[in-house]
Motif scaffolding. Sequence first.
Motif, PDB file in Angstrom:
ATOM      1  N   GLY A 170       0.801  -1.214   0.000  1.00 37.16           N
ATOM      2  CA  GLY A 170       0.000   0.000   0.000  1.00 37.16           C
ATOM      3  C   GLY A 170       0.835   1.264   0.000  1.00 37.16           C
ATOM      4  N   PHE A 171       0.173   2.419   0.002  1.00 35.26           N
ATOM      5  CA  PHE A 171       0.882   3.704   0.026  1.00 35.26           C
ATOM      6  C   PHE A 171      -0.113   4.788   0.432  1.00 35.26           C
ATOM      7  CE2 PHE A 171      -1.144   3.577  -4.036  1.00 35.26           C
ATOM      8  CZ  PHE A 171      -1.367   4.887  -4.441  1.00 35.26           C
ATOM      9  N   ASP A 172       0.421   5.965   0.643  1.00 35.52           N
ATOM     10  CA  ASP A 172      -0.411   7.115   0.986  1.00 35.52           C
ATOM     11  C   ASP A 172      -0.663   7.918  -0.289  1.00 35.52           C
ATOM     12  OD1 ASP A 172      -1.691   9.326   1.929  1.00 35.52           O
ATOM     13  OD2 ASP A 172      -0.076   9.991   3.259  1.00 35.52           O
ATOM     14  N   PRO A 173      -1.881   7.868  -0.861  1.00 35.09           N
ATOM     15  CA  PRO A 173      -2.130   8.579  -2.128  1.00 35.09           C
ATOM     16  C   PRO A 173      -1.839  10.068  -2.045  1.00 35.09           C
ATOM     17  CG  PRO A 173      -3.921   7.068  -1.635  1.00 35.09           C
ATOM     18  CD  PRO A 173      -3.064   7.116  -0.414  1.00 35.09           C
ATOM     19  N   ALA A 174      -2.076  10.687  -0.885  1.00 33.13           N
ATOM     20  CA  ALA A 174      -1.846  12.126  -0.756  1.00 33.13           C
ATOM     21  C   ALA A 174      -0.378  12.463  -0.840  1.00 33.13           C
ATOM     22  CB  ALA A 174      -2.433  12.638   0.558  1.00 33.13           C
ATOM     23  N   ALA A 175       0.473  11.476  -0.553  1.00 32.07           N
ATOM     24  CA  ALA A 175       1.909  11.729  -0.552  1.00 32.07           C
ATOM     25  C   ALA A 175       2.576  11.283  -1.844  1.00 32.07           C
ATOM     26  CB  ALA A 175       2.566  11.016   0.638  1.00 32.07           C
ATOM     27  N   ALA A 176       1.786  10.863  -2.844  1.00 32.86           N
ATOM     28  CA  ALA A 176       2.370  10.410  -4.109  1.00 32.86           C
ATOM     29  C   ALA A 176       3.102  11.566  -4.769  1.00 32.86           C
ATOM     30  CB  ALA A 176       1.279   9.895  -5.032  1.00 32.86           C
ATOM     31  N   PRO A 177       4.336  11.396  -5.195  1.00 34.29           N
ATOM     32  CA  PRO A 177       5.125  12.492  -5.769  1.00 34.29           C
ATOM     33  C   PRO A 177       4.542  12.962  -7.094  1.00 34.29           C
ATOM     34  CG  PRO A 177       6.285  10.403  -6.003  1.00 34.29           C
ATOM     35  CD  PRO A 177       5.110  10.132  -5.120  1.00 34.29           C
ATOM     36  N   GLU A 178       4.822  14.216  -7.421  1.00 35.17           N
ATOM     37  CA  GLU A 178       4.282  14.807  -8.648  1.00 35.17           C
ATOM     38  C   GLU A 178       4.775  14.094  -9.899  1.00 35.17           C
ATOM     39  OE1 GLU A 178       2.057  17.214  -9.186  1.00 35.17           O
ATOM     40  OE2 GLU A 178       1.666  17.206  -7.043  1.00 35.17           O
ATOM     41  N   HIS A 179       5.963  13.480  -9.825  1.00 36.50           N
ATOM     42  CA  HIS A 179       6.507  12.846 -11.028  1.00 36.50           C
ATOM     43  C   HIS A 179       5.848  11.497 -11.313  1.00 36.50           C
ATOM     44  CE1 HIS A 179       8.973  11.005  -7.800  1.00 36.50           C
ATOM     45  NE2 HIS A 179       8.966   9.943  -8.598  1.00 36.50           N
ATOM     46  N   ARG A 180       4.950  11.042 -10.451  1.00 40.61           N
ATOM     47  CA  ARG A 180       4.268   9.759 -10.697  1.00 40.61           C
ATOM     48  C   ARG A 180       3.249   9.921 -11.814  1.00 40.61           C
ATOM     49  NH1 ARG A 180       4.129   5.978  -6.625  1.00 40.61           N
ATOM     50  NH2 ARG A 180       2.896   4.742  -8.092  1.00 40.61           N
ATOM     51  N   PHE A 181       3.757   9.973 -13.053  1.00 41.73           N
ATOM     52  CA  PHE A 181       2.908  10.195 -14.213  1.00 41.73           C
ATOM     53  C   PHE A 181       1.887   9.080 -14.387  1.00 41.73           C
ATOM     54  CE2 PHE A 181       1.842  10.235 -18.712  1.00 41.73           C
ATOM     55  CZ  PHE A 181       1.656  11.592 -18.957  1.00 41.73           C
ATOM     56  N   GLY A 182       2.271   7.880 -13.990  1.00 38.50           N
ATOM     57  CA  GLY A 182       1.364   6.751 -14.155  1.00 38.50           C
ATOM     58  C   GLY A 182       0.058   6.949 -13.429  1.00 38.50           C
ATOM     59  N   ILE A 183       0.113   7.487 -12.205  1.00 42.01           N
ATOM     60  CA  ILE A 183      -1.113   7.735 -11.446  1.00 42.01           C
ATOM     61  C   ILE A 183      -1.869   8.921 -12.010  1.00 42.01           C
ATOM     62  CG2 ILE A 183      -2.004   8.477  -9.207  1.00 42.01           C
ATOM     63  CD1 ILE A 183       0.169   6.827  -7.887  1.00 42.01           C
ATOM     64  N   ARG A 184      -1.167  10.023 -12.266  1.00 42.97           N
ATOM     65  CA  ARG A 184      -1.845  11.259 -12.639  1.00 42.97           C
ATOM     66  C   ARG A 184      -2.450  11.206 -14.037  1.00 42.97           C
ATOM     67  NH1 ARG A 184       0.987  15.180 -13.606  1.00 42.97           N
ATOM     68  NH2 ARG A 184       3.087  14.312 -13.548  1.00 42.97           N
ATOM     69  N   GLN A 185      -1.791  10.537 -14.966  1.00 39.44           N
ATOM     70  CA  GLN A 185      -2.278  10.563 -16.340  1.00 39.44           C
ATOM     71  C   GLN A 185      -2.698   9.197 -16.861  1.00 39.44           C
ATOM     72  OE1 GLN A 185      -3.122  13.014 -18.023  1.00 39.44           O
ATOM     73  NE2 GLN A 185      -2.232  14.695 -16.864  1.00 39.44           N
ATOM     74  N   SER A 186      -1.853   8.182 -16.663  1.00 39.30           N
ATOM     75  CA  SER A 186      -2.184   6.879 -17.228  1.00 39.30           C
ATOM     76  C   SER A 186      -3.409   6.253 -16.591  1.00 39.30           C
ATOM     77  CB  SER A 186      -0.988   5.924 -17.082  1.00 39.30           C
ATOM     78  OG  SER A 186       0.043   6.306 -17.964  1.00 39.30           O
ATOM     79  N   ILE A 187      -3.807   6.721 -15.414  1.00 40.71           N
ATOM     80  CA  ILE A 187      -5.029   6.199 -14.785  1.00 40.71           C
ATOM     81  C   ILE A 187      -6.056   7.317 -14.603  1.00 40.71           C
ATOM     82  CG2 ILE A 187      -5.988   5.037 -12.773  1.00 40.71           C
ATOM     83  CD1 ILE A 187      -3.343   3.642 -12.354  1.00 40.71           C
ATOM     84  N   VAL A 188      -5.759   8.285 -13.747  1.00 39.67           N
ATOM     85  CA  VAL A 188      -6.725   9.344 -13.451  1.00 39.67           C
ATOM     86  C   VAL A 188      -7.058  10.157 -14.706  1.00 39.67           C
ATOM     87  CG1 VAL A 188      -7.168  11.412 -12.078  1.00 39.67           C
ATOM     88  CG2 VAL A 188      -5.958   9.475 -11.063  1.00 39.67           C
ATOM     89  N   GLY A 189      -6.016  10.634 -15.397  1.00 38.18           N
ATOM     90  CA  GLY A 189      -6.247  11.453 -16.581  1.00 38.18           C
ATOM     91  C   GLY A 189      -6.915  10.689 -17.701  1.00 38.18           C
ATOM     92  N   ARG A 190      -6.519   9.420 -17.862  1.00 35.42           N
ATOM     93  CA  ARG A 190      -7.117   8.620 -18.933  1.00 35.42           C
ATOM     94  C   ARG A 190      -8.613   8.418 -18.698  1.00 35.42           C
ATOM     95  NH1 ARG A 190      -3.575   4.301 -19.516  1.00 35.42           N
ATOM     96  NH2 ARG A 190      -2.838   4.927 -21.567  1.00 35.42           N
ATOM     97  N   MET A 191      -9.026   8.147 -17.470  1.00 37.78           N
ATOM     98  CA  MET A 191     -10.444   7.974 -17.180  1.00 37.78           C
ATOM     99  C   MET A 191     -11.209   9.288 -17.353  1.00 37.78           C
ATOM    100  SD  MET A 191     -11.094   4.864 -16.672  1.00 37.78           S
ATOM    101  CE  MET A 191     -12.789   5.152 -16.134  1.00 37.78           C
ATOM    102  N   ALA A 192     -10.603  10.388 -16.921  1.00 34.66           N
ATOM    103  CA  ALA A 192     -11.264  11.682 -17.061  1.00 34.66           C
ATOM    104  C   ALA A 192     -11.477  12.040 -18.521  1.00 34.66           C
ATOM    105  CB  ALA A 192     -10.448  12.772 -16.370  1.00 34.66           C
ATOM    106  N   SER A 193     -10.577  11.612 -19.407  1.00 40.47           N
ATOM    107  CA  SER A 193     -10.676  11.966 -20.820  1.00 40.47           C
ATOM    108  C   SER A 193     -11.887  11.342 -21.496  1.00 40.47           C
ATOM    109  CB  SER A 193      -9.401  11.536 -21.553  1.00 40.47           C
ATOM    110  OG  SER A 193      -9.319  10.121 -21.649  1.00 40.47           O
ATOM    111  N   VAL A 194     -12.480  10.301 -20.894  1.00 39.54           N
ATOM    112  CA  VAL A 194     -13.682   9.689 -21.475  1.00 39.54           C
ATOM    113  C   VAL A 194     -14.904   9.885 -20.576  1.00 39.54           C
ATOM    114  CG1 VAL A 194     -12.429   7.977 -22.832  1.00 39.54           C
ATOM    115  CG2 VAL A 194     -13.075   7.436 -20.472  1.00 39.54           C
ATOM    116  N   GLY A 195     -14.817  10.827 -19.659  1.00 35.28           N
ATOM    117  CA  GLY A 195     -15.955  11.099 -18.784  1.00 35.28           C
ATOM    118  C   GLY A 195     -16.059  10.162 -17.609  1.00 35.28           C
ATOM    119  N   GLY A 196     -14.969   9.504 -17.267  1.00 34.43           N
ATOM    120  CA  GLY A 196     -14.980   8.584 -16.141  1.00 34.43           C
ATOM    121  C   GLY A 196     -14.244   9.151 -14.938  1.00 34.43           C
TER     122      GLY A 196
END
Length: 389
Positions: A338-364
């Motif tokens: 596990g990990f603390d999502p609030a403490a995830a570093p800004e460079h973690r592109f996988g979380i910010r874009q490959s998951i969160v951003g990708r879902m947001a791009s299709v209305g998810g």
Amino acid sequence: MSDGATTSAPAGPVRVMSARVGALLHVGELVVGAPLAALSAIEPVDRTLLAVAIAGFAAWVAVHAPIVWRRGLIAPMVIGDIVVTVALCLINSYISPAERVDEGSGWVATIASMAIIGVAMAWPARAAIPAGLVIIAAFQAGFLIGGLAGKGVNHTAIMCVQLVSAVVVMRVLRRVDAAETAAVAAERRSRQAAELQAAHRADEISQLRALHDTALTTLTLVGTGVAAARSRALSERASADLMVIEHLAAAYREHSEERWVRLDGPLERLAADPPFGLTVEHDLVPCHVPKRVAESLVSSAAEALRNVARHAGVSAAHLALRTDGGRVRLDVTDHGRGFDPAAAPEHRFGIRQSIVGRMASVGGVAEVHSAPGAGTRWCLHWPAERVAP
């Protein structure tokens, strides 16, 4: 009115307003003015000629009003209006009582005044002024034809003032209308440019996601020693990554048809061939979603599984697909560190874009629930209009 060869009509709201006001004025002249003219006809009014004039004007209004309402103050309607008005002015002394002819307050005088305003609404000054003067001249000529020389001078002067005033007012309105139209066009161009820029940015982000999910992941594994540089598995993975990159541009040029596809099938294939040796159990309810949504959900789940392989410290994960209340929900769960999502570093592109951003791009929506030592669960939601089993 539309433009003639040497004239131009007002554009936008002014053009619409001018046309519809002109149509309504003619209808009002017929409905109100004509009955009053008939009722006030006294000797020496020629009632037969008056009846013919009223009938002719009614026929003209029946043609003029609907055309002008629909198509605007087009040149044939303006010219026709001038001809009809001039004809009525020339016989004015025979179809109106003498005292009304003299003071210019009769039915024909009203039609002449409204026609002068009409040409000013339809045409710019260089055409409206000569056309208005023709009507004024015909109005004065009607007195001469009826043997009333020297009469009607006051109303003729009033019509001259009406012509000048209407031309000046319409000139101002046209300038305002042109400025408004230019501003709207500029805003439209600016909005289109912004949308195009946003589309380019979205395409760049999509390509970054694909690169992150393929080549960059492989290079990270080599750099951190997770996989041996000469291993067969890594060679096969690198070959597959290269194919993805080579086909990336072609894939994004293809027309994306918004058709519905099975979501559980690609997820089952992902679970059967997970990243880097994970064992993935799955519980998938059959359902359909749009193709691009399915691609985003599967890619986001694959990235979540890659995160499990790299960071969770476990060799197993679980995929669960459910439909609930018009929404599709896909959970990716592990019981790792596990990990603390609030403490995830800004460079973690996988979380910010490959998951969160990708879902947001299709209305998810992508939500992560995790804490140190308590494992991680990614909840991927897509609000669907329908979920077809």
